[in-house]
Design an enzyme around this catalytic site. Structure first.
Site, short mmCIF file in Angstrom:
data_model
loop_
_atom_site.label_atom_id
_atom_site.label_comp_id
_atom_site.label_asym_id
_atom_site.label_seq_id
_atom_site.Cartn_x
_atom_site.Cartn_y
_atom_site.Cartn_z
N ASP A 102 0.79 -1.11 -0.11
CA ASP A 102 -0.01 0.07 -0.01
C ASP A 102 0.99 1.12 0.10
O ASP A 102 2.17 1.15 0.45
CB ASP A 102 -0.89 -0.02 1.30
CG ASP A 102 -1.86 1.38 1.28
OD1 ASP A 102 -2.36 1.39 0.12
OD2 ASP A 102 -2.01 1.77 2.24
N SER A 103 0.36 2.37 -0.39
CA SER A 103 1.10 3.56 -0.10
C SER A 103 1.61 3.99 1.41
O SER A 103 2.67 4.70 1.57
CB SER A 103 0.30 4.73 -0.58
OG SER A 103 -0.89 4.91 0.24
N CYS A 112 -4.56 -1.59 -2.07
CA CYS A 112 -4.61 -0.14 -2.07
C CYS A 112 -5.61 0.06 -3.43
O CYS A 112 -5.32 -0.34 -4.37
CB CYS A 112 -3.30 0.48 -2.49
SG CYS A 112 -3.35 2.24 -2.84
N GLU A 117 -1.89 8.29 8.46
CA GLU A 117 -0.27 8.28 8.36
C GLU A 117 0.50 8.81 9.67
O GLU A 117 1.35 8.63 10.18
CB GLU A 117 0.22 8.73 7.22
CG GLU A 117 0.08 8.25 5.72
CD GLU A 117 0.55 6.95 5.78
OE1 GLU A 117 1.31 6.64 5.97
OE2 GLU A 117 -0.29 5.92 5.49
N CYS A 132 -11.26 3.08 0.15
CA CYS A 132 -9.77 3.44 0.33
C CYS A 132 -9.13 2.75 1.69
O CYS A 132 -10.01 2.87 2.44
CB CYS A 132 -9.42 4.93 0.58
SG CYS A 132 -7.71 5.20 1.11
N HIS A 150 -7.05 3.03 3.73
CA HIS A 150 -6.80 3.94 4.77
C HIS A 150 -8.00 4.03 5.74
O HIS A 150 -7.98 4.34 6.82
CB HIS A 150 -6.32 5.19 4.45
CG HIS A 150 -4.78 5.25 4.22
ND1 HIS A 150 -4.35 4.52 2.89
CD2 HIS A 150 -3.76 5.60 4.92
CE1 HIS A 150 -3.06 4.92 2.85
NE2 HIS A 150 -2.68 5.28 4.20
N1 DGL Z 1 -4.86 3.13 0.87
C1 DGL Z 1 -4.92 3.74 -0.81
C2 DGL Z 1 -6.32 3.19 -1.21
O1 DGL Z 1 -6.85 2.25 -0.94
C3 DGL Z 1 -4.43 4.98 -0.99
C4 DGL Z 1 -4.37 6.09 -0.02
C5 DGL Z 1 -3.37 7.36 -0.78
O2 DGL Z 1 -2.05 6.98 -0.82
O3 DGL Z 1 -3.87 8.28 -1.03
O4 DGL Z 1 -6.76 3.73 -1.99
#
Ligand code: DGL
Length: 261
Positions: free
Chosen positions: A7-8, A70, A152, A184, A186
């Site tokens: 993931d990011s 992600c 984050e 997302c 996150h």
């Molecule tokens: N966790 C990511 C997703 O599911 C992206 C978050 C990001 O880096 O903007 O889209």
């Protein structure tokens, strides 16, 4: 061999959490691209190059499958990743289909709210899902980029989160929604905070369990399931993580367990 999760940033830990519950005897490599997070507000070509670089690193460590935990990275790079490696590559997509299908069985005028990053909302993958499943136009879209930054920073509750959610949800008539899709990874850390704004019978869903069940099936079919100790190695943009950062990642697994109970 390990299973690679990517993931990011911290979002994919919520998908890893589901994997640990369902497959506690596998070993895992978790890669957060902390040097380049957030992805969802950047330019598509730039993000694609970060994803390919990270995935090359993960595959070079010898993994038996790669989970792109992600939605944003999946939207823009899943086809390239599948063409690039000779191993199962699984992605994430906003759970539009289950959300819309849930409503089909109910005689009501309720709606679905799909939350995601700005990039996921703009990209073809989500637009295609809507075209396929949202013929009655009952889905509304909401980008929540600030939740990525807050996650984050390890800020999941409190005034800043509540004020942001209050502000972005203000234009919506919240009683109309019976399903909220977390598109997302996150956002899974904010499930409790988000659910507070909606009626008690509204459900908050995401695609992580679906992806993990599919992963288990693929490993089983290919004879790739193992009986290991459930070890997790965390990497941040190519660097093995230890100490406080490792503890932070472990603590996120605990937060998810609390949210689950
Ligand atoms: N966790 C990511 C997703 O599911 C992206 C978050 C990001 O880096 O903007 O889209």
């Amino acid at each position: 061999m390990k299973i690679g999760f990517f993931d990011s940033g911290v979002g994919g830990i919520s998908v890893l959490y589901q994997a640990l519950k369902i497959m506690p005897n596998e070993d895992y490599l978790y890669y957060a691209d902390t040097e380049h997070v957030p992805y969802g507000v950047k330019n598509k070509e730039e993000v694609k190059s970060y994803v390919l670089e990270a995935a090359d690193f993960i595959v070079s460590q010898g993994v038996k499958a790669l989970v792109v935990a992600c939605n944003t990275a999946t939207s823009i790079a899943i086809d390239d990743l599948r063409a690039r490696y000779d191993l199962p590559v699984l992605g994430m997509e906003p759970a539009v289909k289950p959300a819309v299908c849930r409503l089909k069985g109910m005689a009501c005028n309720k709606r679905v709210l799909v939350t995601a990053t700005p990039m996921t909302i703009k990209e073809k993958k989500l637009q295609h899902l809507l075209h396929q499943w949202d013929q009655k136009h009952i889905v509304d879209l909401l980008p929540l980029p600030k939740l990525v930054t807050l996650a984050e920073a390890g800020v999941f509750t409190g005034e800043e989160v509540d004020n942001y959610l209050q502000e972005v949800l203000a234009p919506f008539h919240l009683k109309d929604y019976c399903t909220v899709v977390l598109g997302c990874t996150h956002f899974n850390f904010f499930k409790d905070g988000i659910s507070r704004f909606f009626d008690d019978d509204a459900v908050i869903i995401d695609g992580s369990l679906g992806t993990v069940c599919y992963l288990e099936r693929i490993l089983y079919e290919r004879g790739l399931k193992e009986k290991n100790d459930g070890q997790i190695e965390f990497y941040c943009s190519g660097q093995l993580v230890s100490g406080a950062k490792q503890q932070f990642y472990q603590s996120l697994l605990q937060r998810l367990e609390q949210l689950d109970n």
